[in-house]
Design an enzyme around this catalytic site. Structure first.
Site, PDB file in Angstrom:
ATOM      1  N   SER A   1       0.873  -1.177   0.000  1.00  0.00           N
ATOM      2  CA  SER A   1       0.000   0.000   0.000  1.00  0.00           C
ATOM      3  C   SER A   1       0.904   1.219   0.000  1.00  0.00           C
ATOM      4  CB  SER A   1      -0.900   0.023   1.240  1.00  0.00           C
ATOM      5  OG  SER A   1      -1.521   1.298   1.380  1.00  0.00           O
ATOM      6  N   THR A   2       0.949   1.932  -1.141  1.00  0.00           N
ATOM      7  CA  THR A   2       1.836   3.093  -1.216  1.00  0.00           C
ATOM      8  C   THR A   2       1.322   4.253  -0.368  1.00  0.00           C
ATOM      9  OG1 THR A   2       0.731   3.844  -3.241  1.00  0.00           O
ATOM     10  CG2 THR A   2       2.718   2.504  -3.499  1.00  0.00           C
ATOM     11  N   CYS A   3       0.017   4.278  -0.085  1.00  0.00           N
ATOM     12  CA  CYS A   3      -0.516   5.338   0.790  1.00  0.00           C
ATOM     13  C   CYS A   3      -0.094   5.093   2.238  1.00  0.00           C
ATOM     14  CB  CYS A   3      -2.035   5.413   0.675  1.00  0.00           C
ATOM     15  SG  CYS A   3      -2.610   5.990  -0.938  1.00  0.00           S
ATOM     16  N   ALA A   4      -0.240   3.841   2.686  1.00  0.00           N
ATOM     17  CA  ALA A   4       0.191   3.497   4.046  1.00  0.00           C
ATOM     18  C   ALA A   4       1.689   3.264   4.118  1.00  0.00           C
ATOM     19  CB  ALA A   4      -0.544   2.251   4.527  1.00  0.00           C
ATOM     20  N   MET A   5       2.343   3.125   2.935  1.00  0.00           N
ATOM     21  CA  MET A   5       3.782   2.847   2.829  1.00  0.00           C
ATOM     22  C   MET A   5       4.136   1.565   3.574  1.00  0.00           C
ATOM     23  SD  MET A   5       5.513   6.655   3.058  1.00  0.00           S
ATOM     24  CE  MET A   5       4.945   6.908   4.744  1.00  0.00           C
TER      25      MET A   5
END
Length: 313
Positions: free
Chosen positions: A278-282
């Site tokens: 998840s690139t938003c949550a990294m």
């Protein structure tokens, strides 16, 4: 927001450097072009605004200006007598400047004055015809300064005007030029295993649980995969992994909003589920219980190489 935003600004900085036609030179050490059509079209202004926009929103900076040009743009006086003329993008100018540098005798100086005297004068050095050998280093510096900076002064001014559109960012850069040096010039080194690992935290299950034991098996294999990457025994790079997890290929200028993490999931029986992020949550999710580094490498490499992203669809 989040990952897509980071990936967007990463790709935007590549496009600003390579596609707008306002920079020239080798990648990572560029100069502003002398392009009056681009000046009239306010392309330098637009580039400055885009770079400032990226920095202001937590994205990367351009990290590509020639260090001497950057210092001149910040009102500094770099030691241009030691400037490496091989980085100049115009082969003809490079040849002429190199000839000045190689002038060491009275005969060399006389030939230089005869062959290139008028051109050197047009570069703002009218004293070339009365110069002595001892003045050659200073003449070399003057010509270099003219070519990389003074010649493109209007372009530089328009570019910095664009950057100042966001809270007078260029004024801040100019007043703190040393601190911003890594943001505008290519001082970047490839990620290493230790620097890559330092970016992340691990989200383990409580100690003593079956999940924790299997997570530690996976992390042991993960460490071996990182060794394979560092030893360049695979096409996979630390930058590839960081893009897959966060959308950025390095820690942004203003840092990540929180610390990226490694988390885990349980493989269902009879199902081959690849690692995902998840690139938003990294966050990178790895399967629990992977005891063979080659197995982890293969599924991780497939996840990274087959993943969608900007410019891939």
């Amino acid at each position: 927001m989040g990952g897509p935003q980071r990936e967007f600004f990463r790709l935007l900085m590549i496009e600003v450097q390579t596609s707008m036609g306002i920079f020239e030179g080798k990648a990572g050490q560029v100069f502003l072009t002398y392009d009056q059509a681009a000046l009239d079209g306010h392309k330098y202004l637009q580039a400055g605004r885009l770079i400032a926009w990226s920095v202001a929103h937590g994205g990367p900076c351009i990290k590509a200006l020639d260090p001497s040009l950057y210092q001149l743009m910040c009102g500094q006086e770099p030691q241009l007598e030691q400037f490496d003329c091989s980085v100049l993008p115009d082969p003809d100018v490079q040849s002429r400047v190199k000839r000045i540098l190689q002038c060491t005798t009275a005969e060399d100086l006389s030939a230089l004055q005869q062959d290139l005297g008028d051109w050197i004068s047009e570069c703002g050095v009218p004293g070339i015809f009365s110069a002595t050998i001892g003045e050659i280093p200073k003449i070399y510096a003057y010509v270099v300064k003219h070519y990389i900076f003074l010649r493109t002064a209007k372009m530089v001014n328009q570019f910095t005007e664009g950057m100042n559109a966001f809270g007078n960012l260029w004024d801040l850069v100019r007043n703190n030029w040393i601190a911003f040096l890594p943001c505008f010039t290519n001082m970047r080194s490839p990620l290493t295993k230790s620097s890559f690992k330092a970016i992340f935290k691990y989200e383990y299950s409580p100690r003593g649980t079956n999940h924790r034991e299997k997570e530690e098996d996976t992390i042991y294999s993960w460490e071996l995969v990182l060794n394979i990457i560092e030893d360049k025994l695979t096409e996979l790079t630390f930058e590839d992994l960081l893009i897959f997890i966060t959308g950025a290929d390095e820690v942004p200028t203003l840092g990540f909003p929180n610390k990226p993490s490694i988390d885990f999931y349980t493989q269902e029986a009879g199902v081959r589920r690849l690692p995902y992020a998840s690139t938003c949550a990294m966050t990178l999710f790895l399967p629990r219980g992977i005891t063979e580094e080659q197995e982890l490498h293969n599924i991780l490499n497939q996840s990274v190489k087959d993943s969608l992203g900007f410019l891939k669809v």
